[in-house]
Write a protein that holds these residues in place. Sequence first.
Motif, short mmCIF file in Angstrom:
data_model
loop_
_atom_site.label_atom_id
_atom_site.label_comp_id
_atom_site.label_asym_id
_atom_site.label_seq_id
_atom_site.Cartn_x
_atom_site.Cartn_y
_atom_site.Cartn_z
N ASN A 249 72.51 38.72 29.50
CA ASN A 249 73.56 37.86 30.05
C ASN A 249 73.07 36.43 30.33
OD1 ASN A 249 75.67 40.10 30.78
ND2 ASN A 249 73.73 40.81 31.66
N ASP A 250 72.02 36.32 31.12
CA ASP A 250 71.64 35.01 31.68
C ASP A 250 71.22 33.95 30.66
OD1 ASP A 250 70.25 36.60 34.63
OD2 ASP A 250 72.28 35.91 34.21
N ASP B 4 66.86 39.64 32.57
CA ASP B 4 67.54 38.61 31.78
C ASP B 4 67.39 37.23 32.41
OD1 ASP B 4 69.26 39.61 33.77
OD2 ASP B 4 71.06 39.04 32.67
N ASP B 5 67.26 37.18 33.76
CA ASP B 5 66.96 35.90 34.40
C ASP B 5 65.65 35.34 33.86
OD1 ASP B 5 68.29 37.83 36.41
OD2 ASP B 5 68.74 35.86 37.26
N MET C 117 76.55 32.28 35.46
CA MET C 117 76.69 33.57 34.78
C MET C 117 77.31 34.48 35.83
SD MET C 117 75.91 36.86 34.31
CE MET C 117 77.33 37.47 33.38
N ASN D 275 80.95 45.60 35.43
CA ASN D 275 79.72 46.42 35.29
C ASN D 275 79.28 46.99 36.63
OD1 ASN D 275 78.65 44.18 36.55
ND2 ASN D 275 77.43 43.50 34.80
N LEU E 52 72.38 32.06 38.08
CA LEU E 52 72.25 33.30 37.29
C LEU E 52 72.28 34.55 38.15
CD1 LEU E 52 69.36 32.09 34.97
CD2 LEU E 52 71.82 31.94 34.55
N ASP F 97 68.01 35.52 40.19
CA ASP F 97 67.55 36.74 40.87
C ASP F 97 66.70 37.57 39.90
OD1 ASP F 97 70.39 39.01 40.45
OD2 ASP F 97 69.80 37.27 39.25
N ASN G 115 69.43 41.14 41.80
CA ASN G 115 68.81 42.25 41.06
C ASN G 115 67.68 42.87 41.89
OD1 ASN G 115 70.29 42.03 38.62
ND2 ASN G 115 69.02 40.30 38.01
N GLU H 228 81.97 42.12 38.13
CA GLU H 228 80.66 41.88 37.53
C GLU H 228 79.65 41.77 38.69
OE1 GLU H 228 79.22 38.63 38.04
OE2 GLU H 228 77.39 39.47 37.20
N TYR H 229 78.39 42.15 38.47
CA TYR H 229 77.42 42.30 39.56
C TYR H 229 77.26 41.04 40.42
CZ TYR H 229 73.15 42.85 42.21
OH TYR H 229 72.23 42.87 43.23
N ASN H 230 77.04 39.87 39.83
CA ASN H 230 76.73 38.69 40.64
C ASN H 230 77.83 38.40 41.65
OD1 ASN H 230 74.21 38.19 39.52
ND2 ASN H 230 75.06 36.88 37.89
#
Length: 324
Positions: A243-244, A15-16, A149, A158, A123, A11, A40, A164-166
Amino acid sequence: MEKRKVIIDCDPGIDDSLAIMLALKAKEIEVIGITIVCGNAPVEMGFGNAKKVLKQVGRLDIPVFVGEQKPIQRDYVNALDTHGADGLGESFLPEVDGYEQEMGAVDFLASVLKREKVSIIALGPMTNLAALIKKDRDAFFDIEELVSMGGTFKSHGNCSPVAEYNYWCDPDAAALVYDTMYQRDRRIHMVGLDVTRKIVLTPTILEYICRLNPEMGDFIKKITKFYFDFHWQWEHIIGCVINDPLAVAYFMDRSICEGFDSFVQIETQGISMGQSVVDAMNFYRKNPNARVLTEVDSYRFFRLFISGLLDMEPDELDILQDIL
Ligand code: RIB
Ligand code: CA
């Protein structure tokens, strides 16, 4: 060394984008396609950002497929507050026209997984993977290895105290993926916040990259400035957590992380929605469906990340040990 075929489901996202560039440079990986998911950024914006990254590294030969527009049940919540109005750190890079594919991401996944031995590095939210399970469960089980991830074991969330977002953005999709892996006694590699929070791109590391390769350094600087500001504003960190790229680096070299096998279930409701519940003490007496990563050698990560991005040998990174 035989390259391993990989599809990056992502996404982009700052970081992706760093992760995509690392994967494309890695001698261990053959990226056969990039699938975009809403996360994202809205999926069409993510499609555009993936093309901008591919253009930057001269790889517009890699096909990019547009995936799911919204989570399977929840309303879609983007993360543009973190990634900027353009999803790429408000770098506002010129759009890359065209490049549409004749099929969508889920159809691409279903077709290629039945034909070739392919791993997936996920990711973003797992919406495309959940759609694949619903469309063609056997194709999903043909995935060679699934590295995600996402999630968190002991580190705080987060998007909420625990999520976590994902996995928070589409908890129903994440839950379906983990439950489906459990049903076939398969294990997903969970690259969660416990390890990714230890991967901080600092101004010093970024300056080192700029000195070694001004063009790549300038591009990374352009897309991460917004991210640096976000981290200072919200977490009082000088630098940004990337992160990714760790998920890609871990795929390339498992030994940079440590972890353990565990049963994991994703909460889909209420105050802890999106939490990855890691049964480390085996209360539920269920076979593991995940490899949960808990430790990372950040020096070895940055050696791999910087040498990979800059087409250098790790041993050429003379002062890295001193600046970490
Ligand atoms: O929580 C971090 C993850 O969510 C990263 O993959 C970031 O790109 C966002 O997708
Ligand atoms: Ca992402």
